[in-house]
Design a protein around this motif. Structure first.
Motif, PDB file in Angstrom:
ATOM      1  N   GLN A  66       0.829  -1.198   0.000  1.00  0.00           N
ATOM      2  CA  GLN A  66       0.000   0.000   0.000  1.00  0.00           C
ATOM      3  C   GLN A  66       0.871   1.259   0.000  1.00  0.00           C
ATOM      4  O   GLN A  66       0.455   2.306  -0.448  1.00  0.00           O
ATOM      5  N   ALA A  67       2.097   1.137   0.497  1.00  0.00           N
ATOM      6  CA  ALA A  67       3.008   2.276   0.482  1.00  0.00           C
ATOM      7  C   ALA A  67       3.758   2.308  -0.838  1.00  0.00           C
ATOM      8  O   ALA A  67       4.949   2.520  -0.884  1.00  0.00           O
ATOM      9  N   GLY A  68       3.069   2.095  -1.930  1.00  0.00           N
ATOM     10  CA  GLY A  68       3.749   1.936  -3.210  1.00  0.00           C
ATOM     11  C   GLY A  68       3.865   3.216  -3.989  1.00  0.00           C
ATOM     12  O   GLY A  68       3.600   4.311  -3.482  1.00  0.00           O
TER      13      GLY A  68
ATOM     14  N   LEU B 279       3.813  -3.372   7.705  1.00  0.00           N
ATOM     15  CA  LEU B 279       5.172  -2.855   7.827  1.00  0.00           C
ATOM     16  C   LEU B 279       5.752  -2.523   6.461  1.00  0.00           C
ATOM     17  O   LEU B 279       5.637  -3.309   5.529  1.00  0.00           O
ATOM     18  N   PHE B 280       6.416  -1.393   6.351  1.00  0.00           N
ATOM     19  CA  PHE B 280       7.159  -1.080   5.130  1.00  0.00           C
ATOM     20  C   PHE B 280       8.544  -1.711   5.224  1.00  0.00           C
ATOM     21  O   PHE B 280       9.361  -1.356   6.073  1.00  0.00           O
ATOM     22  N   SER B 281       8.790  -2.671   4.350  1.00  0.00           N
ATOM     23  CA  SER B 281      10.085  -3.346   4.307  1.00  0.00           C
ATOM     24  C   SER B 281      10.118  -4.108   2.995  1.00  0.00           C
ATOM     25  O   SER B 281       9.408  -3.752   2.059  1.00  0.00           O
ATOM     26  N   ASP B 282      10.901  -5.165   2.912  1.00  0.00           N
ATOM     27  CA  ASP B 282      10.859  -6.013   1.721  1.00  0.00           C
ATOM     28  C   ASP B 282      11.174  -7.445   2.114  1.00  0.00           C
ATOM     29  O   ASP B 282      11.856  -7.679   3.120  1.00  0.00           O
ATOM     30  N   ILE B 283      10.718  -8.384   1.299  1.00  0.00           N
ATOM     31  CA  ILE B 283      11.034  -9.788   1.598  1.00  0.00           C
ATOM     32  C   ILE B 283      12.536 -10.056   1.457  1.00  0.00           C
ATOM     33  O   ILE B 283      13.053 -10.992   2.051  1.00  0.00           O
TER      34      ILE B 283
HETATM   35  O1  CP3 Z   1       2.610  -2.423   1.520  1.00  0.00           O
HETATM   36  C1  CP3 Z   1       3.828  -2.258   1.726  1.00  0.00           C
HETATM   37  O2  CP3 Z   1       4.456  -1.255   1.414  1.00  0.00           O
HETATM   38  C2  CP3 Z   1       4.522  -3.383   2.434  1.00  0.00           C
HETATM   39  C3  CP3 Z   1       5.896  -3.525   2.057  1.00  0.00           C
HETATM   40  C4  CP3 Z   1       6.249  -4.494   0.960  1.00  0.00           C
HETATM   41  C5  CP3 Z   1       7.157  -4.161  -0.077  1.00  0.00           C
HETATM   42  N1  CP3 Z   1       7.480  -5.294  -0.727  1.00  0.00           N
HETATM   43  C6  CP3 Z   1       7.696  -2.835  -0.352  1.00  0.00           C
HETATM   44  C7  CP3 Z   1       8.143  -2.561  -1.708  1.00  0.00           C
HETATM   45  C8  CP3 Z   1       5.945  -5.833   0.840  1.00  0.00           C
HETATM   46  C9  CP3 Z   1       4.946  -6.658   1.634  1.00  0.00           C
HETATM   47  C10 CP3 Z   1       6.757  -6.344  -0.217  1.00  0.00           C
HETATM   48  C11 CP3 Z   1       6.780  -7.759  -0.574  1.00  0.00           C
HETATM   49  C12 CP3 Z   1       7.596  -8.194  -1.716  1.00  0.00           C
HETATM   50  N2  CP3 Z   1       8.783  -7.691  -2.191  1.00  0.00           N
HETATM   51  C13 CP3 Z   1       7.268  -9.329  -2.477  1.00  0.00           C
HETATM   52  C14 CP3 Z   1       6.091 -10.232  -2.222  1.00  0.00           C
HETATM   53  C15 CP3 Z   1       4.828  -9.609  -2.672  1.00  0.00           C
HETATM   54  C16 CP3 Z   1       4.750  -9.496  -4.172  1.00  0.00           C
HETATM   55  O3  CP3 Z   1       4.775  -8.373  -4.655  1.00  0.00           O
HETATM   56  O4  CP3 Z   1       4.674 -10.536  -4.812  1.00  0.00           O
HETATM   57  C17 CP3 Z   1       8.249  -9.451  -3.486  1.00  0.00           C
HETATM   58  C18 CP3 Z   1       8.280 -10.509  -4.563  1.00  0.00           C
HETATM   59  C19 CP3 Z   1       9.205  -8.424  -3.285  1.00  0.00           C
HETATM   60  C20 CP3 Z   1      10.439  -8.153  -4.051  1.00  0.00           C
HETATM   61  C21 CP3 Z   1      10.302  -6.847  -4.726  1.00  0.00           C
HETATM   62  N3  CP3 Z   1      10.431  -5.627  -4.090  1.00  0.00           N
HETATM   63  C22 CP3 Z   1       9.965  -6.588  -6.090  1.00  0.00           C
HETATM   64  C23 CP3 Z   1       9.753  -7.651  -7.145  1.00  0.00           C
HETATM   65  C24 CP3 Z   1       9.901  -5.196  -6.244  1.00  0.00           C
HETATM   66  C25 CP3 Z   1       9.548  -4.414  -7.485  1.00  0.00           C
HETATM   67  C26 CP3 Z   1      10.763  -4.029  -8.273  1.00  0.00           C
HETATM   68  C27 CP3 Z   1      10.368  -3.258  -9.513  1.00  0.00           C
HETATM   69  O5  CP3 Z   1      11.222  -2.594 -10.060  1.00  0.00           O
HETATM   70  O6  CP3 Z   1       9.203  -3.325  -9.930  1.00  0.00           O
HETATM   71  C28 CP3 Z   1      10.164  -4.620  -4.991  1.00  0.00           C
HETATM   72  C29 CP3 Z   1      10.174  -3.185  -4.677  1.00  0.00           C
HETATM   73  C30 CP3 Z   1       9.254  -2.705  -3.640  1.00  0.00           C
HETATM   74  N4  CP3 Z   1       9.025  -3.312  -2.449  1.00  0.00           N
HETATM   75  C31 CP3 Z   1       8.511  -1.500  -3.686  1.00  0.00           C
HETATM   76  C32 CP3 Z   1       7.826  -1.393  -2.477  1.00  0.00           C
HETATM   77  C33 CP3 Z   1       6.974  -0.261  -2.004  1.00  0.00           C
HETATM   78  C34 CP3 Z   1       8.592  -0.468  -4.796  1.00  0.00           C
HETATM   79  C35 CP3 Z   1       9.896   0.235  -4.593  1.00  0.00           C
HETATM   80  C36 CP3 Z   1       9.980   1.573  -5.231  1.00  0.00           C
HETATM   81  O7  CP3 Z   1      10.302   1.652  -6.430  1.00  0.00           O
HETATM   82  O8  CP3 Z   1       9.760   2.555  -4.543  1.00  0.00           O
END
Ligand code: CP3
Length: 342
Positions: free
Chosen positions: A26-28, A71-75
Motif C-alpha cells: 500500500q506504500a507503493g 510494515l514497510f520493508s521487503d522480503i
Molecule cells: O505495503 C507495503 O508497502 C509493504 C511492504 C512491501 C514491499 N514489498 C515494499 C516494496 C511488501 C509486503 C513487499 C513484498 C515483496 N517484495 C514481495 C512479495 C509480494 C509481491 O509483490 O509478490 C516481493 C516478490 C518483493 C520483491 C520486490 N520488491 C519486487 C519484485 C519489487 C519491485 C521491483 C520493480 O522494479 O518493480 C520490490 C520493490 C518494492 N518493495 C517496492 C515497495 C513499495 C517499490 C519500490 C519503489 O520503487 O519505490
C-alpha cells in the motif's frame, strides 16, 4: 468495534457486518507522498531507518480508512541478512549482488543473529504499533523460502526460473540445504516481529505458481508448513501465494489462520475448499484500480456479495497495488467495503 478488533474478528472467522480491508504494497509508487520521499531517500534508506519506515507505513492510512497497516520493508531483507545483498535494477526488477551458483555459496550463507542484523525492522514495528495504539492491526511479513530462493538462485527477478528449478530437480540436497537455512532464518525473523508488535504475519509465496503442480508441495509448501508449525501458537499466519489456486485445499491442510488468494479463482470457490475456521483473504485484481470508480465498485461488490454469508473474509487485492493505481479508485474501493451493508 474498531479496525483492529474487526481484523482479528475476521481472522477468527466471526460473523461481521462487513469485512476488514487492507492492501499489499500500500506504500507503493501510486502515492505522490511516497514518490516525494523517494526523491530524497533510496528504498533501502527508507526501509532501514525506523522513523522513515514508520512514515511510509502510515502514509496510506492517513488517506484511506484501512483496517490494518503492513510494515514497510521487503522480503529481500532475509537474503541480505544471510549475506546476499540486493538492489533495484535501473530497467526495473530486482538484482541480487551475486547469484547462488555453487553448494559452497549456499553453505556459507549465515542464518545466525537474524535479530541483530534486522533490528531496524523490530524498531520500525515498535514505532508503528505504538503510533497505532490498538486502533488498527499491525501486520508483519516475510517471503516464503521458495520465493526467496528464486531471487537468490536466479540472481534477481527472472522470467523462466530455469536455475532455481534446475537446482530443485537436479541437486535436491543443495536445494534442501538452502531451504533449511531460510526456514531457520524466517522463524527467528517472525518471532522477532511478533515481540516487536506484529499481530499477524503474512508469508508471501509470490512465485509458488511457477513450479509444476506435482512439485508444489516439495518445492514450496512443505517449507511454509514447517514455519507455520513452529510459530502457529505465537501468531496468526496468513499464506499468500500467486498462481496456486489449484492448491488451496493443500494450503489449508497446513492450518494457517488465513489463506490469501489471487484473482484467478472466484473467491467463493476458494472459500469452499477451506475449513470454516480458516479465513479467506482477497481477491480483487489490482489492475481494476487502473480503471474507473464505477468499475471498482462493481467488482468489489461482487466479491463482497459472494462472501456475505461466509464468516472469515478479509478484503484485499489479489496481489500488491500497482504504481499505475489511481487514487480516486482506491478511495472508491475503500468506501465500497467500509460502506457495505449487504
Ligand atoms: O505495503 C507495503 O508497502 C509493504 C511492504 C512491501 C514491499 N514489498 C515494499 C516494496 C511488501 C509486503 C513487499 C513484498 C515483496 N517484495 C514481495 C512479495 C509480494 C509481491 O509483490 O509478490 C516481493 C516478490 C518483493 C520483491 C520486490 N520488491 C519486487 C519484485 C519489487 C519491485 C521491483 C520493480 O522494479 O518493480 C520490490 C520493490 C518494492 N518493495 C517496492 C515497495 C513499495 C517499490 C519500490 C519503489 O520503487 O519505490
Amino acid at each position: 468495534m474498531n479496525s483492529r478488533e474487526r481484523f482479528h474478528a475476521a481472522l477468527n472467522c466471526q460473523p461481521l457486518d462487513r469485512p476488514p480491508i487492507w492492501v499489499m504494497r500500500q506504500a507503493g509508487r501510486y502515492l505522490p507522498e511516497y514518490r516525494a520521499l523517494k526523491e530524497k531517500y533510496s528504498f533501502l534508506e527508507l526501509a532501514q531507518t525506523p522513523e522513515l519506515a514508520l512514515e511510509v507505513t502510515l502514509q496510506p492510512l492517513k488517506r484511506f480508512d484501512l483496517d490494518a497497516a503492513i510494515l514497510f520493508s521487503d522480503i529481500l531483507v532475509i537474503p541480505e541478512a544471510l549475506g546476499q545483498g540486493y538492489h533495484f535494477r535501473d530497467q526495473g526488477g530486482i538484482g541480487m549482488n551475486y547469484r547462488l551458483d555453487t553448494r559452497d555459496q549456499i553453505d556459507v550463507l549465515d542464518a545466525s543473529a537474524i535479530k541483530e542484523k534486522l533490528s531496524y525492522v523490530a524498531q520500525a514495528l515498535k514505532l508503528i504499533s505504538a503510533e497505532l495504539d490498538g486502533s488498527k492491526a499491525t501486520l508483519g511479513f516475510g517471503g516464503s523460502p521458495w520465493t526467496l530462493a528464486t531471487y537468490m538462485v536466479e540472481g534477481g527477478s527472472s522470467k523462466n526460473f530455469e536455475r532455481v528449478k534446475a537446482l530443485f530437480y537436479s541437486d535436491r540436497s543443495s536445494f534442501n540445504a538452502l531451504m533449511e537455512k531460510l526456514v531457520a532464518a524466517l522463524i527467528d525473523y517472525f518471532r522477532m516481529q511478533v515481540s516487536a508488535g506484529a499481530e499477524a504475519i503474512q508469508i508471501f509465496d509470490s512465485w509458488g505458481g511457477i513450479i509444476s503442480g506435482n512439485d508444489y508441495y516439495e518445492a514450496s509448501l512443505q517449507w511454509i508448513k514447517q514455519i507455520i508449525d513452529a510459530v502457529r501458537d505465537e501468531v496468526p499466519m496468513i499464506i499468500y501465494a500467486k498462481g496456486t489456486a489449484p492448491h488451496i485445499a493443500r494450503q489449508a491442510a497446513t492450518f494457517p489462520k488465513a489463506i490469501a488468494v489471487d484473482w484467478t479463482i472466484p473467491i467463493q470457490e476458494a472459500a469452499k475448499q477451506v475449513p470454516a475456521n480458516i479465513a479467506i483473504q482477497g481477491n480483487l485484481d489490482p489492475v481494476i484500480l487502473d480503471t474507473t470508480p464505477e468499475i471498482v465498485r462493481q467488482n468489489a461488490t461482487r466479491i463482497l456479495d459472494a462472501m456475505r454469508d461466509r464468516p472469515g473474509h478479509i478484503f484485499n487485492l489479489g496481489h500488491g497495488i500497482l504504481p499505475t493505481a489511481r487514487i480516486e479508485n482506491m478511495e472508491a474501493l475503500v468506501n465500497t467495503v467500509v460502506g457495505y451493508t449487504g
